[in-house]
Design an enzyme around this catalytic site. Structure first.
Site, PDB file in Angstrom:
ATOM      1  N   LYS A 189     -23.970 -57.803  29.626  1.00 51.26           N
ATOM      2  CA  LYS A 189     -23.399 -56.536  30.077  1.00 51.26           C
ATOM      3  C   LYS A 189     -22.888 -55.696  28.904  1.00 51.26           C
ATOM      4  O   LYS A 189     -22.923 -54.457  28.965  1.00 51.26           O
ATOM      5  CB  LYS A 189     -22.302 -56.784  31.105  1.00 51.26           C
ATOM      6  CG  LYS A 189     -22.850 -57.193  32.466  1.00 51.26           C
ATOM      7  CD  LYS A 189     -23.771 -56.126  33.044  1.00 51.26           C
ATOM      8  CE  LYS A 189     -24.272 -56.468  34.439  1.00 51.26           C
ATOM      9  NZ  LYS A 189     -25.162 -55.414  34.975  1.00 51.26           N
TER      10      LYS A 189
ATOM     11  N   TYR B 263     -23.314 -63.857  30.762  1.00 48.79           N
ATOM     12  CA  TYR B 263     -23.287 -62.628  31.556  1.00 48.79           C
ATOM     13  C   TYR B 263     -22.532 -61.535  30.807  1.00 48.79           C
ATOM     14  O   TYR B 263     -22.978 -60.390  30.733  1.00 48.79           O
ATOM     15  CB  TYR B 263     -22.616 -62.910  32.893  1.00 48.79           C
ATOM     16  CG  TYR B 263     -22.410 -61.681  33.759  1.00 48.79           C
ATOM     17  CD1 TYR B 263     -23.434 -61.200  34.561  1.00 48.79           C
ATOM     18  CD2 TYR B 263     -21.174 -61.027  33.782  1.00 48.79           C
ATOM     19  CE1 TYR B 263     -23.249 -60.077  35.361  1.00 48.79           C
ATOM     20  CE2 TYR B 263     -20.978 -59.905  34.576  1.00 48.79           C
ATOM     21  CZ  TYR B 263     -22.016 -59.431  35.361  1.00 48.79           C
ATOM     22  OH  TYR B 263     -21.827 -58.329  36.151  1.00 48.79           O
TER      23      TYR B 263
END
Length: 237
Positions: free
Chosen positions: A139, A135
């Site tokens: 990002k 993740y």
């Protein structure tokens, strides 16, 4: 008033963003993953239209772009959709925003949802294709894309926004940030004329913050765009 697309708008921050913009008189098109999520919402009367598709599937991302394109050129596109724990984290969080950006007519304004966790993301772009990206990586990459576009497309502003750790379905009930503040910056960037900086900002609750150094590095920005072009087969233009 502007024509605005908000992805991932069936619940949480995306839905709050779409509703706030619609309440301000804008023509809002929402994206949801499947039609049942749309029909479950009581807000459909506020929106100009909807596009349907699973952003974890590249073919459906393309279908979302085709559906969205039927509404015309958007004034603002807010890339809100995201997942936290999923094997599709890179596709949803990075590839989908890239493809939608590349496939849709250039809007006047772009807003990409980042996270404070991008600061621990990796610059190893081999993870983009080999299934090992986290993740945090996804990002960092979407933040880098946002800041790369700030200087790439004349006439289009582009910003990244950290909405904070808010108690949505993704953030969980233990999240400590202000839920209402989670969407205000996106609404503000989508509509306000006098934003400083006018483009290329990394924002948290309407204040500029410090992004990972790689996100502002022109060499890494170019490497990322090249990697995404190769991964998807779609040039950014």
């Amino acid at each position: 008033m502007a024509l605005i697309l908000v992805t991932g708008a069936s619940s949480g921050i995306g839905r709050a963003t779409a509703n706030a913009l619609a309440d301000d008189g804008h023509d809002v098109v929402v994206h949801v993953r499947d039609r049942t999520r749309l029909s479950a919402s009581g807000d459909t009367g506020r929106w100009t239209g909807a596009v349907i598709g699973d952003l974890a599937d590249v073919d459906e991302i393309r279908a979302v772009a085709r559906q969205a394109g039927e509404f015309g050129r958007f004034g603002t596109i807010i890339h809100n959709a995201g997942v936290l724990r999923s094997p599709d984290v890179v596709t949803v969080n990075t590839v989908a925003p890239y493809l939608l950006t590349a496939l849709l007519p250039k809007p006047a304004r772009l807003v990409y949802l980042s996270s404070s966790m991008h600061r621990t993301g990796s610059t190893d772009l081999r993870r983009l294709a080999d299934g090992t990206a986290s993740y945090d990586d996804s990002k960092l990459w979407v933040t880098t894309l946002a800041l790369a576009l700030a200087s790439r497309w004349e006439g289009t502003t582009s910003h990244a926004v950290d909405p904070g750790w808010v108690p949505t379905r993704m953030g969980g009930p233990g999240a400590t940030d202000d839920l209402a503040a989670g969407h205000r910056t996106q609404v503000w960037l989508a509509t306000l004329r006098d934003v400083v900086p006018a483009t290329g900002g990394y924002w948290y609750h309407q204040q500029t913050g410090t992004a990972h150094p790689a996100a502002r590095d022109a060499v890494f920005q170019a490497r990322l765009v090249d990697a995404l072009e190769e991964h998807t087969g779609v040039p950014l233009g």
